[in-house]
Scaffold this active site. Structure first.
Site, PDB file in Angstrom:
ATOM      1  N   GLU A 152       0.870  -1.169   0.000  1.00 25.83           N
ATOM      2  CA  GLU A 152       0.000   0.000   0.000  1.00 25.83           C
ATOM      3  C   GLU A 152       0.914   1.226   0.000  1.00 25.83           C
ATOM      4  O   GLU A 152       1.828   1.306   0.823  1.00 25.83           O
ATOM      5  CB  GLU A 152      -0.894   0.018   1.243  1.00 25.83           C
ATOM      6  CG  GLU A 152      -1.878   1.172   1.157  1.00 25.83           C
ATOM      7  CD  GLU A 152      -2.806   1.288   2.351  1.00 25.83           C
ATOM      8  OE1 GLU A 152      -2.792   0.414   3.229  1.00 25.83           O
ATOM      9  OE2 GLU A 152      -3.546   2.288   2.374  1.00 25.83           O
ATOM     10  N   ARG A 167       5.384 -12.948   9.429  1.00 28.35           N
ATOM     11  CA  ARG A 167       6.071 -11.680   9.205  1.00 28.35           C
ATOM     12  C   ARG A 167       7.520 -11.767   9.681  1.00 28.35           C
ATOM     13  O   ARG A 167       7.829 -12.543  10.587  1.00 28.35           O
ATOM     14  CB  ARG A 167       5.415 -10.561  10.008  1.00 28.35           C
ATOM     15  CG  ARG A 167       4.037 -10.196   9.593  1.00 28.35           C
ATOM     16  CD  ARG A 167       3.495  -9.104  10.508  1.00 28.35           C
ATOM     17  NE  ARG A 167       3.828  -7.789  10.011  1.00 28.35           N
ATOM     18  CZ  ARG A 167       3.101  -7.136   9.121  1.00 28.35           C
ATOM     19  NH1 ARG A 167       2.004  -7.668   8.618  1.00 28.35           N
ATOM     20  NH2 ARG A 167       3.452  -5.931   8.715  1.00 28.35           N
ATOM     21  N   LYS A 185       4.304   1.059  10.092  1.00 31.55           N
ATOM     22  CA  LYS A 185       4.391   2.283   9.293  1.00 31.55           C
ATOM     23  C   LYS A 185       3.933   3.487  10.095  1.00 31.55           C
ATOM     24  O   LYS A 185       4.446   4.581   9.916  1.00 31.55           O
ATOM     25  CB  LYS A 185       3.527   2.146   8.045  1.00 31.55           C
ATOM     26  CG  LYS A 185       4.178   1.334   6.942  1.00 31.55           C
ATOM     27  CD  LYS A 185       3.309   1.401   5.699  1.00 31.55           C
ATOM     28  CE  LYS A 185       3.604   0.247   4.773  1.00 31.55           C
ATOM     29  NZ  LYS A 185       2.518   0.024   3.821  1.00 31.55           N
TER      30      LYS A 185
HETATM   31  P1  ATP Z   1       0.564  -1.481   7.316  1.00 32.33           P
HETATM   32  O1  ATP Z   1       1.349  -0.958   8.480  1.00 32.33           O
HETATM   33  O2  ATP Z   1       0.046  -0.433   6.399  1.00 32.33           O
HETATM   34  O3  ATP Z   1      -0.403  -2.609   7.598  1.00 32.33           O
HETATM   35  P2  ATP Z   1       2.077  -3.466   5.931  1.00 32.33           P
HETATM   36  O4  ATP Z   1       3.378  -3.700   6.588  1.00 32.33           O
HETATM   37  O5  ATP Z   1       1.010  -4.479   5.968  1.00 32.33           O
HETATM   38  O6  ATP Z   1       1.662  -2.097   6.440  1.00 32.33           O
HETATM   39  P3  ATP Z   1       1.796  -3.372   3.063  1.00 32.33           P
HETATM   40  O7  ATP Z   1       2.181  -2.251   2.209  1.00 32.33           O
HETATM   41  O8  ATP Z   1       0.377  -3.739   3.133  1.00 32.33           O
HETATM   42  O9  ATP Z   1       2.357  -3.032   4.469  1.00 32.33           O
HETATM   43  O10 ATP Z   1       2.677  -4.650   2.739  1.00 32.33           O
HETATM   44  C1  ATP Z   1       2.973  -5.102   1.455  1.00 32.33           C
HETATM   45  C2  ATP Z   1       3.301  -6.561   1.504  1.00 32.33           C
HETATM   46  O11 ATP Z   1       4.429  -6.784   2.332  1.00 32.33           O
HETATM   47  C3  ATP Z   1       2.156  -7.359   2.088  1.00 32.33           C
HETATM   48  O12 ATP Z   1       1.999  -8.532   1.313  1.00 32.33           O
HETATM   49  C4  ATP Z   1       2.611  -7.678   3.464  1.00 32.33           C
HETATM   50  O13 ATP Z   1       2.067  -8.885   3.910  1.00 32.33           O
HETATM   51  C5  ATP Z   1       4.124  -7.750   3.300  1.00 32.33           C
HETATM   52  N1  ATP Z   1       4.787  -7.407   4.552  1.00 32.33           N
HETATM   53  C6  ATP Z   1       4.625  -6.292   5.280  1.00 32.33           C
HETATM   54  N2  ATP Z   1       5.347  -6.329   6.405  1.00 32.33           N
HETATM   55  C7  ATP Z   1       5.996  -7.517   6.399  1.00 32.33           C
HETATM   56  C8  ATP Z   1       6.900  -8.162   7.300  1.00 32.33           C
HETATM   57  N3  ATP Z   1       7.283  -7.584   8.437  1.00 32.33           N
HETATM   58  N4  ATP Z   1       7.375  -9.373   6.962  1.00 32.33           N
HETATM   59  C9  ATP Z   1       6.997  -9.961   5.810  1.00 32.33           C
HETATM   60  N5  ATP Z   1       6.149  -9.410   4.934  1.00 32.33           N
HETATM   61  C10 ATP Z   1       5.647  -8.205   5.209  1.00 32.33           C
HETATM   62 MG    MG Z   2      -1.062  -3.839   5.026  1.00 33.83          MG
END
Ligand code: ATP
Ligand code: MG
Length: 573
Positions: free
Chosen positions: A37, A280, A290
């Site tokens: 996002e 994660r 974020k």
């Molecule tokens: P938010 O804080 O907005 O929820 P988010 O970390 O989920 O942020 P996104 O931009 O939705 O951010 O993430 C993009 C992709 O990266 C998604 O598929 C998410 O699952 C993956 N992702 C985000 N954080 C992690 C992490 N710590 N480890 C592995 N994958 C991640």
């Molecule tokens: Mg997200």
């Protein structure tokens, strides 16, 4: 691929699923996507998802889309859209197609009309608080909305008027008609569309209703022909909803719904994607949300998204971590369903391993004290051959100037040595790297008692090629010629937080209470002159001190600036 990762992929359960699907002929080609996002910069956690998605596509000759999941315009920005692309490229990956979920808004709308027409969705007039109270709890079933049995024609009319902007933000939603008694709260008539009269970074003011993530995500995957939709574990409970939308809408048999997006040049056939969840990536001593990273930036607690202490990819890049080390970290950490917190030293060790092999050696003194070699004549000058990399002779030699006055590290001298101190002491000897053995003969002080300079004599018999060159001596120190050295700003970074889990809010504290006041120390250092001419982002080992990088933004030949990437060893252990 801009840079094909050279390391062998580590096996994991997702890779096994992909291999099985290829072997069984289920998919002639696999397609994955990385779906950020655009509401912030990518962080080190995202690197796991990037390496997994792009890595699988590369390994199996598939394709990987970069898709901006831009369905929530209030927090999104074009700055993030651009930064995310730069960061993915820097990590060494390139996408087959660049997409936005917002490219599919018209198709999403048509699909919602189909759901309404099939009796699977309705316009609901409950406000947010009411929706919440009707939803029930984990232990208690929800209640049906009073608007659930609206007729199809009325729903279609209201939905069209939602799109036309007739109703205020939050006044109505479009909801899926699933099961208010479901044990899975995600299935209790979730919202599909909400009214938000705000501009979108991609579609401008074309829309005032925006689709919800769960609805848009699966449809985007199907539209792009994604075969394996890899996401983090918090979406496990959303998978039934993901599958429900795909099954009800059945895009593969409704080409008319996809028609609006075909104009934008999509090439893959519509798919029935399979969502697979993995854990994660979390690191100790950092925050990754974020929201918190944005607050650090907005409140000026660090210098920006690209501050070298930030866990963002742009921060890590500026810190000097090589992209290859991040990919290696992702490989070592692996992909499982097990939640865990990885020690930051795992990442640092990948950086050290990479830089030990790749970084040339140089000499620099970060806390200089002068040493005058009294048995050399004033004006003495010579150029010594020094190997650029002791483990790799192919990197050749450079010339290091040596003169009568040199800078040595203040901590390499002790007037009253502690036990086990094997460097310079009054009357004692130490080896000067590339030069020979030096003896400290005098300590000259300022009036306040602090050290002004040291005097020493060089044992000429200990110089290279002389009979005493191999004389055994404990301790070798580095130095730079005071006559030739260039002054540089060196930024010594340490952890941004003082505790392993800065997200811990027990005791009424927040991550702000754990900021490390000494996370950066700026010093004026003396460098070997060859370091002035280097390009920004070039990395070196400063002998005995650590790995350093010429700052990506501030380094200039006439004003060198280096960041400490990491120390030579993990000193925290
Ligand atoms: P938010 O804080 O907005 O929820 P988010 O970390 O989920 O942020 P996104 O931009 O939705 O951010 O993430 C993009 C992709 O990266 C998604 O598929 C998410 O699952 C993956 N992702 C985000 N954080 C992690 C992490 N710590 N480890 C592995 N994958 C991640
Ligand atoms: Mg997200």
């Amino acid at each position: 691929m801009t840079e094909v990762p050279s390391i062998a992929p580590a096996h994991n359960f997702i890779r096994q699923i992909v291999m099985d699907d290829m072997n069984s002929g289920k998919h002639p080609m696999i397609r994955t996507r990385f779906p950020p996002e655009p509401n912030g910069y990518l962080h080190i956690g995202h690197a796991k998802s990037i390496c997994l998605n792009f890595g699988l596509a590369a390994e199996f000759d598939g394709q990987c889309t970069l898709r901006f999941d831009d369905t929530n315009p209030s927090k999104e920005d074009i700055e993030y859209v651009e930064a995310i692309q730069a960061d993915v490229r820097w990590l060494g990956f390139d996408w087959t197609e660049l997409r936005h979920a917002s490219d599919y808004f018209e198709t999403f709308y048509l699909c919602a009309q189909k759901l309404i027409g099939d009796g699977h969705a309705y316009v609901c007039d409950l406000n947010a608080d009411e929706v919440r109270s009707y939803r029930g709890t984990l232990t208690e079933a929800g209640r049906n909305s009073p608007h659930r049995e609206r007729g199809i024609a009325e729903n279609l009319d209201l939905f069209a008027r939602m799109r036309a902007g007739e109703f205020a933000d939050g006044a109505r939603t479009l909801r899926a008609k699933i099961d208010m008694g479901s044990g899975n709260i995600n299935l209790r008539d979730p919202a599909i569309y909400r009214i938000r009269k705000i501009s979108h970074q991609n579609t401008g003011d074309a829309w005032c209703i925006y689709p919800m993530y769960d609805y848009a995500h699966g449809l985007s995957d199907a539209i792009e022909g994604i075969t394996h939709s890899l996401c983090t574990l918090e979406f496990e409970d959303h998978r039934p909803l993901y599958d429900w939308y795909l099954a009800q809408i059945d895009l593969g048999n409704h080409a008319e719904l996809v028609a609006p997006v075909l104009k934008s040049g999509l090439t893959a056939p519509v798919s029935t994607p399979r969502q697979i969840e993995f854990s994660r990536l979390n690191f100790d001593f950092t925050v990754m949300s974020k929201r918190k990273l944005l607050a650090l930036v907005n409140d000026g607690l660090i210098s920006g998204w690209n501050d070298p202490r930030m866990p963002t990819l742009t921060g890590i890049r500026r810190r000097g971590y090589p992209a290859a080390a991040i990919r290696e970290m992702a490989r070592r950490v692996g992909v499982t369903k097990q939640e865990s917190v990885i020690e930051f030293s795992v990442l640092e060790n990948c950086v050290r391993d990479d830089l030990d092999a790749s970084a040339e050696r140089r000499m620099a003194v970060i806390d200089p004290v002068k040493l005058v070699i009294t048995n050399l004549v004033p004006g003495h000058e010579e150029f010594l051959s020094a190997s650029n990399h002791p483990k790799d002779e192919t990197r050749g030699q450079r010339k290091v100037p040596f003169a009568r006055e040199i800078w040595i590290e203040r901590e390499d001298f002790m007037e009253v040595p502690s036990k086990g101190f094997h460097r310079l002491v009054p009357g004692g000897e130490v080896r000067l790297r590339f030069v020979g053995i030096i003896k400290c003969v005098d300590v000259i002080k300022h009036e306040d008692g602090s050290i002004k300079e040291l005097h020493g004599t060089l044992d000429l018999e200990s110089r290279s090629g002389m009979p005493g060159a191999d004389r055994k001596i404990k301790g070798t120190i580095h130095w730079v010629s005071a006559l030739h050295a260039i002054a540089a700003e060196v930024r010594l970074y340490d952890r941004l937080f003082t505790v392993a889990n800065p997200d811990d809010e027990s005791d009424g504290k927040t991550y702000r209470d754990y900021l490390n006041p000494d996370s950066v120390r700026v010093v004026s250092a003396q460098l070997e002159p060859s370091l002035a001419a280097v390009e920004a982002e070039q990395r070196f080992q400063f002998e005995r001190l650590g790995y350093f990088v010429a700052d990506r933004l501030d380094h200039r030949p006439d004003k060198p600036v280096f960041n400490r990437v990491c120390t030579l060893r993990d000193s925290k252990k």
